[in-house]
Design a protein around this motif. Structure first.
Motif, PDB file in Angstrom:
ATOM      1  N   GLN A  37       2.260  38.270  31.416  1.00  0.00           N
ATOM      2  CA  GLN A  37       2.658  39.609  31.853  1.00  0.00           C
ATOM      3  C   GLN A  37       1.877  40.654  31.065  1.00  0.00           C
ATOM      4  O   GLN A  37       2.158  40.906  29.884  1.00  0.00           O
ATOM      5  N   LEU A  39       0.711  44.509  30.146  1.00  0.00           N
ATOM      6  CA  LEU A  39       1.514  45.710  29.943  1.00  0.00           C
ATOM      7  C   LEU A  39       1.659  46.509  31.233  1.00  0.00           C
ATOM      8  O   LEU A  39       0.660  46.818  31.893  1.00  0.00           O
ATOM      9  N   GLY A  40       2.891  46.797  31.623  1.00  0.00           N
ATOM     10  CA  GLY A  40       3.149  47.598  32.808  1.00  0.00           C
ATOM     11  C   GLY A  40       2.985  46.860  34.123  1.00  0.00           C
ATOM     12  O   GLY A  40       3.020  47.494  35.188  1.00  0.00           O
ATOM     13  N   GLN A  41       2.819  45.563  34.077  1.00  0.00           N
ATOM     14  CA  GLN A  41       2.615  44.761  35.290  1.00  0.00           C
ATOM     15  C   GLN A  41       3.710  43.710  35.439  1.00  0.00           C
ATOM     16  O   GLN A  41       4.462  43.443  34.499  1.00  0.00           O
TER      17      GLN A  41
ATOM     18  N   PRO B   9       7.315  53.461  41.233  1.00  0.00           N
ATOM     19  CA  PRO B   9       7.067  53.122  39.832  1.00  0.00           C
ATOM     20  C   PRO B   9       8.259  53.473  38.934  1.00  0.00           C
ATOM     21  O   PRO B   9       8.535  52.765  37.961  1.00  0.00           O
ATOM     22  N   GLU B  10       8.944  54.584  39.267  1.00  0.00           N
ATOM     23  CA  GLU B  10      10.076  55.013  38.447  1.00  0.00           C
ATOM     24  C   GLU B  10      11.183  55.553  39.344  1.00  0.00           C
ATOM     25  O   GLU B  10      10.917  56.177  40.379  1.00  0.00           O
ATOM     26  N   MET B  89      13.419  47.677  33.456  1.00  0.00           N
ATOM     27  CA  MET B  89      12.401  47.478  34.487  1.00  0.00           C
ATOM     28  C   MET B  89      12.953  46.441  35.458  1.00  0.00           C
ATOM     29  O   MET B  89      13.470  45.407  35.025  1.00  0.00           O
ATOM     30  N   GLN B 110       5.081  44.969  41.100  1.00  0.00           N
ATOM     31  CA  GLN B 110       4.595  45.692  39.931  1.00  0.00           C
ATOM     32  C   GLN B 110       5.733  46.247  39.075  1.00  0.00           C
ATOM     33  O   GLN B 110       5.513  46.695  37.951  1.00  0.00           O
ATOM     34  N   THR B 112       9.734  48.468  38.892  1.00  0.00           N
ATOM     35  CA  THR B 112      10.268  49.829  38.969  1.00  0.00           C
ATOM     36  C   THR B 112      11.083  50.085  37.708  1.00  0.00           C
ATOM     37  O   THR B 112      11.991  49.304  37.396  1.00  0.00           O
ATOM     38  N   ILE B 113      10.717  51.147  36.992  1.00  0.00           N
ATOM     39  CA  ILE B 113      11.484  51.509  35.791  1.00  0.00           C
ATOM     40  C   ILE B 113      12.694  52.336  36.233  1.00  0.00           C
ATOM     41  O   ILE B 113      12.548  53.380  36.870  1.00  0.00           O
TER      42      ILE B 113
END
Lengths: 114, 118
Positions: A37, A39-41, B9-10, B89, B110, B112-113
């Motif tokens: 994983q 970062l951010g993925q 994304p958020e 997340m 990908q 979602t926060i």
């Protein structure tokens, strides 16, 4: 009942080095999968081990290899580390007869390559 | 190959309110499972809810429920009565099944926060 345990928690290596990450599956589980994983993925599937053999592999180079021991624990080895290998490495386990829809994840090993 | 897309994304929600997280996927197979996982700062991936593709009834798990639209390949997660502990997340994922075996190859979106405001 211990869940999936991974060691070490954090690791710092330099480019070109080799690293070994370890995973102990949840009690009663016999199948181990590894994910990377960034970062951010979302996690990406590396491979799965069952009966001490690699059963399926994702889109990762041969620098990534693994092993499963008779007690079902597993190791992930990465050779010739690149900066891009910096990521969280997650291990997941299941019992083969239950199916992979019942995966349990560990808390991961954070690998930093400098 | 299968793909999973999370277009948000958020997201944020007030405590005790309801929020819906979106997920679409693409696969040519008919036999698969869909999942929502939660990943808090501890980094452990925690299963929130699971849906079998062959089941028309939407899965529910306490405050969590899904809206599974198979024809539209959509799989949204609704969180009711949001709590501060829901902040994390969230990942949507698909697991293909072929010949009764899936080989543990989850494909994730990908993420979602989700932020929960008191």
């Amino acid at each position: 009942d211990a869940g999936v345990t991974q060691s070490p928690t954090h690791l710092i290596k330099t480019r070109g080095q080799q690293v070994t990450l370890r995973c102990s599956p949840k009690s009663g589980h016999d199948t181990v999968s590894w994910y990377q994983q960034a970062l951010g993925q979302g996690p990406q599937f590396i491979f799965q081990y069952y009966e001490e053999e690699e059963r399926q592999r994702g889109n990762f180079p041969d620098r990534f290899s693994g092993h499963q021991f008779p007690n079902y624990s597993s190791e992930l080895n990465v050779n010739a580390l690149l900066l891009g290998d910096s990521a969280l490495y997650l291990c997941a386990s299941t019992f083969s007869l239950l199916g992979d829809e019942k995966l349990f994840f560990g808390s991961g090993t954070q690998l930093s390559v400098l | 190959a299968q793909t999973v897309t999370q277009s948000q994304p958020e997201m944020s929600v007030q405590e005790a309110e309801t929020v819906t997280l979106s997920c679409t996927y693409d696969t040519s197979e008919s036999d698969y499972y869909l999942f929502w996982y939660k990943q808090p700062p501890s980094r452990q991936m925690i299963l929130v809810i699971r849906q079998e593709a062959y089941k028309q009834q939407n899965a529910t798990e306490n405050r969590f429920s899904v809206n599974f639209q198979k024809a539209a390949k959509s799989f949204s997660l609704k969180i009711s009565d949001s709590q501060l502990g829901d902040a994390a997340m969230y990942f949507c994922a698909i697991l293909m099944v072929a010949g009764g075996t899936s080989y543990g190859k989850l494909t994730f979106g990908q993420g979602t926060i989700l932020t929960v405001h008191p």
